[in-house]
Motif scaffolding. Structure first.
Motif, PDB file in Angstrom:
ATOM      1  N   GLY A   1      11.402  -1.411  11.684  1.00 63.11           N
ATOM      2  CA  GLY A   1      11.463  -1.421  10.222  1.00 63.11           C
ATOM      3  C   GLY A   1      11.640  -2.808   9.655  1.00 63.11           C
ATOM      4  O   GLY A   1      10.900  -3.230   8.770  1.00 63.11           O
ATOM      5  N   LEU A   2      12.619  -3.534  10.197  1.00 62.72           N
ATOM      6  CA  LEU A   2      12.901  -4.857   9.639  1.00 62.72           C
ATOM      7  C   LEU A   2      11.769  -5.829   9.919  1.00 62.72           C
ATOM      8  O   LEU A   2      11.503  -6.740   9.137  1.00 62.72           O
ATOM      9  N   ALA A   3      11.076  -5.620  11.047  1.00 63.26           N
ATOM     10  CA  ALA A   3       9.958  -6.513  11.350  1.00 63.26           C
ATOM     11  C   ALA A   3       8.844  -6.346  10.325  1.00 63.26           C
ATOM     12  O   ALA A   3       8.207  -7.312   9.917  1.00 63.26           O
ATOM     13  N   PHE A   4       8.598  -5.095   9.918  1.00 63.22           N
ATOM     14  CA  PHE A   4       7.464  -4.834   9.047  1.00 63.22           C
ATOM     15  C   PHE A   4       7.804  -4.776   7.562  1.00 63.22           C
ATOM     16  O   PHE A   4       6.909  -4.722   6.725  1.00 63.22           O
ATOM     17  N   LEU A   5       9.082  -4.781   7.250  1.00 58.56           N
ATOM     18  CA  LEU A   5       9.460  -4.595   5.850  1.00 58.56           C
ATOM     19  C   LEU A   5       9.153  -5.835   5.032  1.00 58.56           C
ATOM     20  O   LEU A   5       9.578  -6.940   5.365  1.00 58.56           O
TER      21      LEU A   5
ATOM     22  N   ILE B   1      14.511   3.473   7.094  1.00 58.52           N
ATOM     23  CA  ILE B   1      14.087   2.082   6.866  1.00 58.52           C
ATOM     24  C   ILE B   1      12.722   1.847   7.497  1.00 58.52           C
ATOM     25  O   ILE B   1      11.843   1.200   6.912  1.00 58.52           O
ATOM     26  N   MET B   2      12.539   2.375   8.700  1.00 63.61           N
ATOM     27  CA  MET B   2      11.263   2.182   9.390  1.00 63.61           C
ATOM     28  C   MET B   2      10.113   2.786   8.583  1.00 63.61           C
ATOM     29  O   MET B   2       9.068   2.166   8.410  1.00 63.61           O
TER      30      MET B   2
ATOM     31  N   ALA C   1      15.813   6.723   1.760  1.00 59.13           N
ATOM     32  CA  ALA C   1      15.388   5.345   1.971  1.00 59.13           C
ATOM     33  C   ALA C   1      14.209   4.976   1.096  1.00 59.13           C
ATOM     34  O   ALA C   1      13.874   3.803   0.943  1.00 59.13           O
ATOM     35  N   ARG C   2      13.594   6.008   0.507  1.00 59.52           N
ATOM     36  CA  ARG C   2      12.477   5.671  -0.375  1.00 59.52           C
ATOM     37  C   ARG C   2      12.979   4.911  -1.589  1.00 59.52           C
ATOM     38  O   ARG C   2      12.208   4.331  -2.339  1.00 59.52           O
ATOM     39  N   GLY C   3      14.312   4.960  -1.791  1.00 64.35           N
ATOM     40  CA  GLY C   3      14.885   4.195  -2.887  1.00 64.35           C
ATOM     41  C   GLY C   3      14.473   2.725  -2.811  1.00 64.35           C
ATOM     42  O   GLY C   3      14.255   2.070  -3.824  1.00 64.35           O
ATOM     43  N   ILE C   4      14.354   2.245  -1.577  1.00 68.86           N
ATOM     44  CA  ILE C   4      13.941   0.856  -1.400  1.00 68.86           C
ATOM     45  C   ILE C   4      12.536   0.671  -1.952  1.00 68.86           C
ATOM     46  O   ILE C   4      12.241  -0.288  -2.658  1.00 68.86           O
ATOM     47  N   LEU C   5      11.675   1.644  -1.652  1.00 62.26           N
ATOM     48  CA  LEU C   5      10.303   1.557  -2.114  1.00 62.26           C
ATOM     49  C   LEU C   5      10.226   1.676  -3.628  1.00 62.26           C
ATOM     50  O   LEU C   5       9.455   1.009  -4.278  1.00 62.26           O
ATOM     51  N   GLU C   6      11.059   2.580  -4.155  1.00 60.49           N
ATOM     52  CA  GLU C   6      10.999   2.795  -5.595  1.00 60.49           C
ATOM     53  C   GLU C   6      11.436   1.563  -6.348  1.00 60.49           C
ATOM     54  O   GLU C   6      10.854   1.190  -7.351  1.00 60.49           O
TER      55      GLU C   6
END
Lengths: 401, 403
Positions: free
Chosen positions: A395-399, A308-309, A229-234
């Motif tokens: 996760g979705l709340a804070f993303l 995700i969280m 999921a770090r892919g999202i961050l990257e």
């Protein structure tokens, strides 16, 4: 919109499949671990009790004693010197040491008092008690044989039918005759193994191979999803996410695509590891196919949610890797992936029910090792879906995309 | 003599100290894992998690003297009650539970057992067992057999003796019934003499390490290996990002830079493990031993060996990514075989031998010995072995390392 989500997902997967190192880690490592653990801890359940045998007599009688004890399959007898035997007992490598004194044979036949020494530690009570019973039984048999020989030859001597020169030969012969008479015994002990039923109770523990296959499949799938999921961050870091977002694709589609990508990745990895487990390692994943699908499906969802969280709560991919690794390994240990949960203290067994991994292992063990059907997967799957909901919500709340 | 290599070393150590992710992974993680492993596997190490009591059901269809002796004097004796629990169920219930693995064994004493024995006739005892509990079932069988021997021995004595006497025509077949009671009486008195005795002795168990101690050493060393790998990686990373080449264009020569990087790696690993030792002894009350020289000796040798292996892996990898995979693989395998994850004592002998090929195998064995308050002597040979080990890898690594 749906097509865009799929495109994003499949594109991501294709990128992933090109990284050879990743494939090694998420497929190679779990298989190696499963194999090694299965190999090291073999048949599961119980090993034989080790006993050190010190024979200071080395007569045919002491050897007879030893072979009689060796017949008991629950024991593993090892000859050794007295000093080595004492050390083995003290260090816990042997449950007990049996020391046969010199002249054991001669005293036995003459009916003179013999003392066989039996050494154990307070820590090995359970096993040493068992060994003592077996030793006692064998000594009883031998002393009866000796008594038979002695009494009979005495009778023959008083009637003048036996010369002194022949005494010991006759005694040996009668001893052997008496010993042979133990088959069949006057009191025959019939030992029947009852065929195990398919459905086993909570006392049955997983074998090394089953434990390894279940535990490491769970661990490495979870690891790959949470770290993945770090892919999202990257992408956020590198900016491609922003670029994707400048296209007419909505934020929701991009995110859904990524989530779908992770889910599919989890499914593929899980399937491959389960198939290996079933067909290469012989672990009974097929006991309840429907149950496994339901349970693992819910688990993959929960793990994706966890990833995700985390990606919503940390800032860099490096932080994600650190946090993810610690969390996943800790959760897998506490959940019973590395060793059967039944061997840990009671309060830890209860604590395992507070984390998703505890439920996965419980459900899998019940289906694979204990032969329970799909109903064993229902409650764990529901709990895992609950966890998934919680993780996704946070996760979705804070993303922030 | 320029001391530039020291500056290179310290620069790397500072970078490490500021790298929060690295700190978490290399120090916080082993500490967390030691805690989990220590409490989860504590009972296994201390022997408190001994096998649960053997569950046995006895169905007595005889209710005679001999069966009562077996049940009350043997199975319900104080000594055996510690390891065997006798439950009250009927035969079919018991068999059902055995099949499910919820009961170890069932003993059925047939009717007329006592009367047959007293008349010198043969009889039998039936034990039914769970195939998955060979040891516990074996215990029950051993006890029953022992009893059967005691009771049956008299019959064998009488029969064999009679056989001999009849063959030698001392007794005619017709006299047998008359002679038998006398023989039985003689046999019984012989049996009561009990001239073969078992003298039970208890030995004090030698000091053993508990789970916290074992895993403080096991996990500490495993993450020390990771730390060393991370240090060696910095060489590769700088090579990739070309900063290494830039460094080499400075007046500092290659050797100094390499030396600096290696010393930096060495220092980082040393500090990492020392922090683990300090934390575990303060917070987890882990006793590392009374010999500080011993601990320092083996620690230094382990760090040296770890650095050597790390350099070797860095040298044979072309990219940082390859190095990453190789390192994970190498460290995990060593950790598994060397006993960092599962206690080495629980493994088969061939694995124990194989663990001598691993860095952590030697290290854990030595640390656990020191923990039982052995003197520094136990650390000498392992330290030498690890130095040699590290030297070999180190030399090959440096030779192959291409800038």
């Amino acid at each position: 919109m749906m097509r865009k989500i799929f495109t994003i997902a499949l594109y991501g997967l294709k990128q992933l499949s090109r990284e050879r190192g990743v494939i090694v880690l998420i497929l190679g490592l779990p298989l190696i671990f499963t194999f090694l653990v299965g190999f090291l801890f073999g048949g599961g359940g119980e090993n034989r009790i080790k006993v050190s045998f010190v024979d200071k007599d080395k007569s045919s009688y002491s050897r007879l004693l030893r072979s009689d004890i060796e017949n008991e399959k629950a024991l593993k007898i090892e000859s050794s010197s007295q000093s080595k035997a004492v050390l083995a007992v003290k260090e816990g490598r042997s449950a007990a040491a049996i020391v046969i004194p010199e002249d054991f044979g001669t005293h036995l036949i003459k009916g003179e008092r013999i003392e066989v020494r039996f050494l154990s530690t307070p820590q090995a009570t359970t096993y040493s008690a068992a060994v003592k019973e077996i030793l006692s039984g064998s000594l009883t048999r031998l002393s009866f044989d000796a008594s038979t020989a002695r009494l009979t030859t005495r009778e023959l001597q008083t009637r003048g039918l036996l010369a002194s020169a022949e005494l010991s030969n006759e005694q040996s012969r009668i001893f052997e005759r008496a010993d042979k008479a133990w088959k069949p015994r006057p009191i025959e002990v019939n030992y029947d193994i009852l065929k195990a039923s398919q459905v086993r109770g909570k006392q049955t523990l997983a074998s090394g191979m089953a434990q390894g296959s279940m535990g490491f499949t769970m661990l490495f799938v979870m690891m790959a999803l949470v770290i993945g999921a770090r892919g999202i961050l990257e992408e956020r870091k590198v900016g491609t996410l922003g670029r994707l977002l400048t296209t007419p694709t909505s934020k929701l589609a991009v995110l859904s695509g990524k989530i779908l990508q992770l889910f599919l990745q989890g499914v593929v990895q899980t399937t491959i590891l389960i198939l290996f487990g079933r067909f290469v390692f012989g672990v009974e994943w097929g006991n309840s196919v429907a149950g496994v699908i339901i349970l693992m499906g819910a688990f993959i969802l929960a793990s994706t949610g966890l990833g995700i969280m985390f990606s919503a709560l940390v800032r860099t991919p490096a932080q994600m890797e650190a946090l993810g690794t610690i969390t996943v390994i800790s959760m897998s240990m506490l959940g019973g992936a590395w060793w059967p949960i039944e061997i840990v203290p009671r309060y830890l067994q209860i604590a395992a029910k507070l984390i998703p991994t505890g439920w996965v292992m419980d459900g899998l063990t019940n289906m694979i090792v204990r032969g329970m059907g799909v109903q064993a997967a229902i409650l764990p799957a529901l709990v895992l879906l609950g966890f998934a909901l919680l993780f996704f919500a946070v996760g979705l709340a804070f993303l922030r995309l | 003599m320029s001391f530039k290599f020291l500056r290179v070393a310290f620069k790397d150590v500072l970078l490490f100290a500021r790298d929060r992710q690295a700190l978490i992974l290399l120090i916080a993680m082993p500490i967390i894992l030691i805690l989990i492993l220590g409490i989860a596997l504590g009972p296994v190490f201390s022997g408190a998690a001994e096998i649960s009591k053997t569950q046995l059901v006895i169905v007595d269809k005889d209710r005679g003297e001999v069966s009562h002796a077996l049940i009350d004097d043997v199975f319900k004796s104080p000594r055996l009650s510690k390891i065997i629990e006798v439950k009250n169920l009927d035969e079919s219930q018991a068999k059902d539970l055995i099949r499910k693995g919820e009961l170890t064994a069932l003993l059925v004493i047939p009717s007329e057992f006592s009367s047959r024995i007293k008349s010198g006739l043969s009889s039998h005892l039936d034990v039914y067992a769970d195939p998955n509990q060979p040891i516990r079932a074996g215990i029950v069988r051993g006890i029953v057999s022992s009893f059967a021997n005691q009771v049956g021995g008299i019959q064998i004595l009488v029969k064999t003796a009679l056989g001999e006497l009849v063959e030698r025509r001392i007794v005619t077949p017709r006299d047998v019934p008359a002679v038998t009671p006398a023989l039985i009486a003689v046999a019984r008195s012989e049996a009561e003499k009990e001239f073969v005795a078992i003298r039970e002795e208890t030995a004090a168990a030698s000091k053993r390490v508990n789970a916290f101690q074992y895993y403080a050493a096991g996990m500490g060393v495993m993450f020390l290996l990771f730390a060393a790998m991370a240090g060696a990686q910095s060489i590769l990373r700088e090579r990739e990002s070309q900063t290494l080449a830039r460094l080499f264009t400075t007046p500092t020569d290659k050797a100094s830079i390499l030396a600096g990087k290696l010393i930096g790696t060495f220092l980082i690993s040393f500090v990492q493990f020392s922090l683990v030792i300090v934390f575990t002894s303060l917070v987890y009350q882990v006793h590392w031993g009374t010999s500080l020289p011993g601990i320092v000796m083996i620690l230094a040798a382990t760090v040296f060996a770890a650095t050597g292996v790390a350099v070797f892996i860095a040298a044979i990898s072309r990219t940082v990514a390859t190095a990453n995979v190789l390192q994970q693989f190498f460290v995990m395998s060593m950790a598994l075989i060397g006993g960092s994850m599962f206690p080495i004592l629980a493994m088969p002998d061939w694995v124990k031998t194989l663990s001598k090929v691993t860095v952590n195998g030697w290290a854990i064995a030595t640390f656990t010995q020191l923990m039982t308050d052995s003197s520094y002597h136990v650390a000498v040979i392992p330290s030498l072995a690890l130095l040699g080990y590290g030297l070999i890898f180190f030399v090959i690594g440096v030779w192959r390392l291409r800038f």
